[in-house]
Design an enzyme around this catalytic site. Structure first.
Site, PDB file in Angstrom:
ATOM      1  N   GLU A   1     -24.175   1.861   9.198  1.00 46.49           N
ATOM      2  CA  GLU A   1     -24.407   3.104   9.440  1.00 46.49           C
ATOM      3  C   GLU A   1     -23.233   3.793   9.825  1.00 46.49           C
ATOM      4  OE1 GLU A   1     -28.077   4.602  10.407  1.00 46.49           O
ATOM      5  OE2 GLU A   1     -29.293   3.352   9.207  1.00 46.49           O
TER       6      GLU A   1
ATOM      7  N   HIS B   1       6.706   4.091   9.984  1.00 48.02           N
ATOM      8  CA  HIS B   1       6.172   3.659  11.522  1.00 48.02           C
ATOM      9  C   HIS B   1       7.300   3.211  12.342  1.00 48.02           C
ATOM     10  CE1 HIS B   1       3.745   2.016  14.582  1.00 48.02           C
ATOM     11  NE2 HIS B   1       3.749   0.875  14.274  1.00 48.02           N
TER      12      HIS B   1
ATOM     13  N   ARG C   1      11.526  -9.703  -3.038  1.00 43.05           N
ATOM     14  CA  ARG C   1      11.867 -11.026  -3.319  1.00 43.05           C
ATOM     15  C   ARG C   1      11.673 -11.105  -4.891  1.00 43.05           C
ATOM     16  NH1 ARG C   1       8.134 -11.846   0.227  1.00 43.05           N
ATOM     17  NH2 ARG C   1       7.059 -13.037  -1.352  1.00 43.05           N
TER      18      ARG C   1
ATOM     19  N   SER D   1       0.789  -1.263   0.141  1.00 43.24           N
ATOM     20  CA  SER D   1       0.059  -0.118   0.003  1.00 43.24           C
ATOM     21  C   SER D   1       0.852   1.296   0.029  1.00 43.24           C
ATOM     22  CB  SER D   1      -0.932  -0.103   1.264  1.00 43.24           C
ATOM     23  OG  SER D   1      -1.689   1.167   1.307  1.00 43.24           O
TER      24      SER D   1
END
Length: 331
Positions: free
Chosen positions: A231, A108, A48, A27
């Site tokens: 919702e 991160h 890889r 991502s």
């Protein structure tokens, strides 16, 4: 007050003559690689040879090579692989090729903050963490916009680590929206807490409990799903667009009154106390240790068993059937 930086505060020229290796092409990886390349930065992608992403990266016009070769070629290495494999890949396939003055980057802080990676003292270690999923980082860049990003400096060997972090953030489009400086510790601990106590663990368990309460009281599962799960997106979208105030302005007075009357009865002092305990377990490394142990040497018995059990819950079957009725979800 956190200071904000924009493109006018960044010098993309800091990346001139340097090669950036993006390790991983998921991502975030695909967005960083393509955005940097289109910003004029020399980029290679480390994967890889057997990776399904190899062909995708090549189709995007990127130079793809084995992880070790990418590390050898790079001045700047961005680790964009899952937390549970990041340390192993870095320690075995990247660290041996890091040279004095190179830059190690993360999106991160988990592996650095909890000591799973112990970088050499003669390199810079920085973070560039977009506050949005990779497909949004990419789509916003293509629209001439950007996703806000965090930067952090863990190790400043060169004395230029912050300038490099700002340049990289600008290269992926973040300088168009805003760049905020934090620390590895703050980013890691707040990120884990948000995921566990609110965004994933908290919200999904709240929705599940609401679904089970209605079904247990004899209401149709379809009605329970609509009212406690489907919702949720409507409400979160309103909050995302304009905060709690805009959400409450947009809903009915009945819903707003119920909000004020009931919320504190669900999130009690006991809940807040448990949140503090969750935060302590993140801060003292308890969660990190448990996570690493669960995933070490491919052992994921508890993780996979829990995933399977959750996938078999009634709400998943009901939700799948109802989503078939929603043509707009099939794009």
């Amino acid at each position: 007050m956190i200071k904000k930086y924009y493109d006018s505060d960044c010098n993309l020229g800091m990346l001139d003559g340097k090669t950036v290796a993006i390790i991983g092409y998921g991502s975030q990886g695909h967005a960083h690689a393509q955005n940097l390349k289109e910003s004029g930065v020399k980029v290679v992608v480390g994967l890889r040879k057997s990776s399904a992403s190899w062909a995708k990266a090549q189709e995007a016009g990127l130079n793809v090579m084995e992880v070790e070769d990418a590390a050898k070629a790079a001045d700047i290495v961005m680790m964009l692989v899952p937390d549970e494999v990041s340390a192993d890949i870095y320690n075995k396939q990247v660290a041996p090729y890091m040279e004095e003055g190179n830059v190690l980057c993360y999106a991160h802080g988990f592996n650095i903050h909890f000591g799973l990676v112990k970088p050499a003292a003669n390199i810079d270690v920085i973070m560039i963490a977009p506050k949005g999923p990779g497909h949004t980082v990419r789509s916003q860049y293509l629209e001439g916009k950007g996703v806000p990003s965090l930067i952090a400096i863990y190790q400043d060997f060169s004395g230029k680590a912050k300038d490099i972090a700002l340049a990289y953030a600008s290269g992926i489009g973040a300088g168009r929206a805003g760049i905020l400086e934090t620390t590895f510790r703050e980013e890691t601990e707040t990120d884990l807490f948000g995921e566990q106590a609110v965004l994933c663990g908290g919200v999904t368990e709240l929705m599940k409990a609401g679904f089970e309460t209605l079904v247990g009281a004899g209401y149709a599962p379809e009605m329970a799903y609509f009212e406690t799960i489907h919702e949720m997106k409507l409400i979160v979208d309103l909050i995302n667009q304009g905060g709690f105030g805009y959400m409450r302005y947009s809903i009915s007075n009945t819903a707003e009154y119920g909000d004020y009357r009931t919320g504190r009865r669900l999130i009690t002092d006991a809940t807040r106390k448990e949140m503090k305990q969750i935060l302590r377990e993140i801060q003292d490394g308890t969660f990190a240790s448990e996570f690493v142990q669960e995933f070490s040497a491919g052992r994921k018995a508890k993780f996979l068993a829990t995933r399977r059990m959750e996938s078999e819950h009634q709400l998943e079957k009901v939700g799948a059937e109802l989503r078939q009725m929603m043509s707009w979800l099939k794009k």
